[in-house]
Write an enzyme that holds these catalytic residues in place. Sequence first.
Site, PDB file in Angstrom:
ATOM      1  N   HIS A   9       2.286   2.640 -19.230  1.00 40.92           N
ATOM      2  CA  HIS A   9       1.241   2.654 -20.253  1.00 40.92           C
ATOM      3  C   HIS A   9      -0.026   3.217 -19.604  1.00 40.92           C
ATOM      4  O   HIS A   9      -0.457   2.737 -18.542  1.00 40.92           O
ATOM      5  CB  HIS A   9       0.952   1.235 -20.745  1.00 40.92           C
ATOM      6  CG  HIS A   9       2.111   0.577 -21.435  1.00 40.92           C
ATOM      7  ND1 HIS A   9       3.149  -0.005 -20.744  1.00 40.92           N
ATOM      8  CD2 HIS A   9       2.371   0.397 -22.760  1.00 40.92           C
ATOM      9  CE1 HIS A   9       4.017  -0.516 -21.601  1.00 40.92           C
ATOM     10  NE2 HIS A   9       3.567  -0.288 -22.831  1.00 40.92           N
ATOM     11  N   HIS A 167      -0.184   1.945   9.827  1.00 40.27           N
ATOM     12  CA  HIS A 167      -0.642   1.992   8.441  1.00 40.27           C
ATOM     13  C   HIS A 167       0.517   2.461   7.577  1.00 40.27           C
ATOM     14  O   HIS A 167       1.678   2.517   8.021  1.00 40.27           O
ATOM     15  CB  HIS A 167      -1.852   2.919   8.299  1.00 40.27           C
ATOM     16  CG  HIS A 167      -1.579   4.320   8.729  1.00 40.27           C
ATOM     17  ND1 HIS A 167      -1.216   5.314   7.858  1.00 40.27           N
ATOM     18  CD2 HIS A 167      -1.602   4.883   9.965  1.00 40.27           C
ATOM     19  CE1 HIS A 167      -1.027   6.445   8.530  1.00 40.27           C
ATOM     20  NE2 HIS A 167      -1.243   6.219   9.803  1.00 40.27           N
TER      21      HIS A 167
END
Length: 322
Positions: A9, A167
């Site tokens: 959405h 990371h």
Amino acid sequence: MVGIILASHGEFAEGILQSGSMIFGEQENVKAVTLMPSEGPDDIKAKMQEAVSTFDNPDQVLFLVDLWGGTPFNQANSLFEEHKDTWAIVAGMNLPMVIEAYASRFSMESAQEIAAHIIETAKEGVKVKPEELEPKTAAAPAQSVPKGGAPGKFQYVLARIDSRLLHGQVATSWTKTTQPTRIIVVSDAVAKDELRKKLIQQAAPSGTKAHVVPVEQMIKLSKDDQHFGGQRALLLFENPQDVLRVVEGGVPLDTVNVGSMSHSTGKVQPNKVLAFDQNDIDTFRKLEENGVKFDVRKVPSDSRGNMNEILKRAQNELNKQK
């Protein structure tokens, strides 16, 4: 290759597509499909059909949707009914799920196999601060590299220079490609910083132990031939100087992946992710003299850069500053 449709959405799917590209690199056979406020079910269904038509293999399609039972899910499900044997849908889309799906395409050729595999990663990506709100789990591994194991030395599957250390790109794409059993951050500074050590430990992917050790400790560990047989080590360094120290200390590194070196005062930046001062350039030249080769890539899917040309550009820029 399995095609992936990210459906949501609003513009959520577009945003998570962009985020995934930043961490894992640009992907082929991946499309974002959005249901906007002015649109209805038929609109997003048509977008999904258009996306599928662009894939190399439309027989293997994985839908990652935002909400079970929502319009994107329902329309994906209506298309799925004709492809139950090969397609798959996973709801509750989050970024760890998307990245794991990308990585899984290196080794899995079935949409349904990938769908089953990524669910656990999606769940593990949901964490909370403060930690005491987390459901109780097994204690985290110690920061020092423990003894114990089969006789033999480490196998070094990757040595990487990256200012950011552990990371997203490392914890997902590189670990998926190299399959380490241990990630070892080699840094005197980080070994003294309890907060950074804790953050590195928390960033380790499931099933992989993360450690932080000083440079001299890494040299000692590399010479231990009694405890690390079968252990696959991924080494992370903040800078080339620490790499040179371990190489000169006897750690057998043939190739170093150069992923990221942050910019600071006095450094030049010959490309988007690497910055050098004269000490950096001299250190890379010394590594070359020690027989070390360089693999310049942020993520495995990137094309390799030419380190010699990068160093020449950096040297020219530094010379202009003099």
